[in-house]
Design a protein around this motif. Structure first.
Motif, short mmCIF file in Angstrom:
data_model
loop_
_atom_site.label_atom_id
_atom_site.label_comp_id
_atom_site.label_asym_id
_atom_site.label_seq_id
_atom_site.Cartn_x
_atom_site.Cartn_y
_atom_site.Cartn_z
N VAL A 218 62.46 45.18 78.81
CA VAL A 218 63.89 45.54 78.85
C VAL A 218 64.05 47.03 78.59
O VAL A 218 64.86 47.71 79.25
CB VAL A 218 64.67 44.70 77.82
N PHE A 223 66.03 44.24 83.11
CA PHE A 223 67.00 43.50 82.32
C PHE A 223 67.09 42.03 82.73
O PHE A 223 68.02 41.34 82.31
CB PHE A 223 68.38 44.13 82.44
N THR A 246 70.27 40.66 76.60
CA THR A 246 69.86 41.12 77.93
C THR A 246 70.96 40.93 78.96
O THR A 246 71.18 41.77 79.82
CB THR A 246 68.59 40.39 78.37
N GLN A 250 72.67 43.88 80.90
CA GLN A 250 72.69 43.89 82.36
C GLN A 250 74.11 44.12 82.87
O GLN A 250 74.34 44.91 83.79
CB GLN A 250 72.14 42.55 82.87
#
Length: 607
Positions: A218, A223, A246, A250
């Motif tokens: 990440v 992501f 995440t 994103q």
């Protein structure tokens, strides 16, 4: 595997802690168990010796203190008791008389002790009638022994003592075996604990390692990482939190990219130039419009000083350092020789903790604006001048008439005629201005229809035939084959032609020639030209010839009654029809004015 690195891992720490906890617990349990076992065995061993000594003292009391012939028999009985009935492995039993002399012993190797005195403390205490007498001792063979002494009482009198010295070797051997068993069990437990610790640490650290790997991915920009949720414990909750993080990252990145693209699109397509500089006034961003204005490449200015880029004087830097918003005008020379005026507005960027952190410069091309402002000022000045001249004349002649010239039969009519001419001149000026105003505001309604070109040109020549005959000017009309009609507002185009012919006649000497020509051009348009062989126009004046109130020879044009608006009105009318007008002239050779009109219903306003 790098051991120092391994010992710094959570897995190694968990294993070490787990093993140390088990080791400490086992040690504590072992110390307590061994100590309790030793105490118990020693107590039982001593108790057994005490009980045997007590029983032997009771039995020995019947054979001690006997004199005469039965004394030998009593001594034999004591020997039988000591050697047979109360024999203890590894122990020595002695029967002592009241003086502490050894009467018999259970250990054959100590037979020479018989008849000697036992002077040990426990014996002395026993002979004094004290029952609880015991002590530890180590003999000459380094054998640890437990010594017990009991008094032998007969008829209330202490007639001797029982002395037992038992070896504790077997007891300590038993303790050593127990310790060996305990140590073996401890080692086995530690080995199993280590294995279980590795398994347990792996179950804990494996998700953490996987989470670390995915977190690294990440951090590198991937992501789309998702952690498997294997339970609802702390690791599972951490996995859920990671997955939520995440997804939010994103979304935030997508939104940030969208906003970045929007900002880049806005900066790229802005009509104004934008330059961003850091706190050291070095350029970090410039949009395409700014590079076009400054005639530089965007990539070539990164890191360049903004003052150098804009060619600003040193006093501007001082203003910029103060962090105040201000504007300045730049003059930029193009390779073609034109000069552009650029207004630069500096806006400082302040951060609460760091003060001035950068500057935004907005560049606006104000060349047309300045030209428009100059034209507006010139227009106002020209209108004022054009109105002031006839008004001054009217006022002067009116005052003269009031002063008595009205009564003069010769001056009165002449002054009134001058006033009327000046009034007509102002009316023409105001009418032209109103006409231009309607054309500018698109309020002039055009009534377009198909109109014959030859017929229109012939009628124009007929209207000016008298003036042409007076100056002996010869008109000529040429119509190209295929040119029949045009789509126009006849009245408006007649005004255009009237203005053009009027100008041609003014500046064409007597005996000259004016030629009218109509021909077809591309895109369904026809071009109509009015050409004279008059005095012509200098090249330097051609660019401004269609400006309002512009005159090549101002004094001569005013004397001829012109307002300076004819060509401006003609240009606006032609544009309203969807055409264009141009002027070509050579000084001393004549002038040609050409305008285009559509042949079919198309373009223009007010259809």
């Amino acid at each position: 595997m790098n051991l120092p690195s391994f010992f710094r891992t959570i897995q190694a720490k968990l294993i070490i802690i787990y093993v140390l906890l088990i080791l400490i617990a086992m040690q504590l349990i072992g110390v307590y168990f061994v100590s309790a076992m030793k105490t118990s065995l020693t107590s039982n061993f001593t108790k057994e010796l005490q009980e045997r000594a007590a029983l032997l003292s009771v039995l020995a009391a019947q054979n001690l203190g006997v004199t005469g012939e039965s004394a030998d028999a009593s001594l034999d009985n004591l020997s039988v008791l000591v050697n047979n009935l109360f024999n203890i492995n590894g122990a020595e039993i002695q029967v002592l008389d009241a003086s502490g002399r050894v009467l018999t012993t259970s250990k054959p190797s100590h037979a020479d002790y018989v008849g000697t005195k036992n002077t040990q403390t426990v014996v002395s205490r026993a002979l004094q009638g004290i029952r609880d007498n015991e002590e530890y001792m180590i003999d000459e063979d380094n054998v640890r022994k437990k010594v017990v002494a009991k008094p032998v009482i007969r008829d209330g009198k202490t007639v001797g003592a029982i002395y037992i010295a038992a070896s504790m070797t077997e007891l300590y051997n038993t303790m050593e075996r127990i310790n060996s068993i305990f140590i073996s069990g401890l080692l086995l437990a530690l080995a199993l604990t280590a294995v279980l610790g590795v398994i347990l640490a792996h179950t804990i650290t494996s998700p953490i390692k996987e989470l670390t790997r995915r977190a690294t991915a990440v951090a590198e920009g991937n992501f789309h990482q998702k952690m498997p949720v294997l339970g609802n414990d702390e690791i599972g909750q951490l996995s859920k939190a990671f997955n939520y993080m995440t997804s939010r990252l994103q979304d935030a990145l997508a939104q940030n990219e969208e906003e970045k693209e929007k900002l880049a699109s806005i900066l790229t397509n802005m009509s104004d130039g934008v330059i961003a500089a850091d706190e050291k006034h070095q350029v970090i961003l410039m949009n395409r419009r700014a590079s076009e204005m400054l005639r530089v490449q965007e990539q070539a200015v990164s890191g360049k000083d903004i003052m150098t880029l804009l060619h600003l004087p040193l006093e501007e830097r001082a203003v910029l350092e103060r962090g105040t918003m201000h504007s300045t005008i730049l003059e930029i020379d193009s390779p073609e020789g034109d000069t552009f005026l650029i207004r630069v507005t500096f806006t400082p960027i302040h951060r609460r903790e760091f003060g001035l952190s950068g500057t935004i410069a907005v560049l606006q091309d104000v060349t047309e604006q300045e030209k428009l402002e100059a034209s507006r000022r010139e227009f106002v000045a020209n209108v004022s001048h054009e109105l002031r001249t006839p008004l001054t004349t009217i006022k002067s002649y009116t005052e003269a008439l009031e002063d008595g010239a009205l009564e003069d039969p010769e001056l009165g009519p002449r002054f009134a005629s001058v006033i009327q001419n000046q009034t007509d001149r102002m009316i023409r000026l105001v009418t032209d201005l109103l006409h231009l105003s309607r054309l500018d505001s698109k309020e002039a309604l055009l009534r377009k229809q198909s109109t014959g070109v030859l017929e229109m040109l012939e009628e124009v020549v007929d209207r000016f035939s008298f003036q042409m005959q007076e100056k002996e000017i010869h008109p000529e009309i040429f119509i190209e084959d295929g040119v029949d009609t045009a789509w126009m507002d006849r009245d408006q185009i007649d005004q255009v032609l009237d203005n053009l012919i009027s100008n041609a006649m003014k500046y064409t000497p007597e005996g000259g020639k004016i030629t009218f020509e109509a021909r077809r051009v591309d895109d369904g348009m026809i071009a109509i030209s009015v050409k004279d062989n008059g005095i012509g126009i200098p090249k330097r004046n051609l660019d401004r010839i269609f400006e309002r109130f512009y005159r090549v020879d101002k004094a001569r044009a005013r004397n001829m009654g012109g307002t300076g608006l004819g060509l401006s009105i003609a240009r606006e009318i032609v544009r309203a029809h969807g055409g264009a007008i141009t002027l070509d002239s050579e000084l001393g050779e004549g002038t040609t004015v050409t305008f285009t009109l559509p042949t079919q219903e198309q373009g223009g306003e007010g259809k």
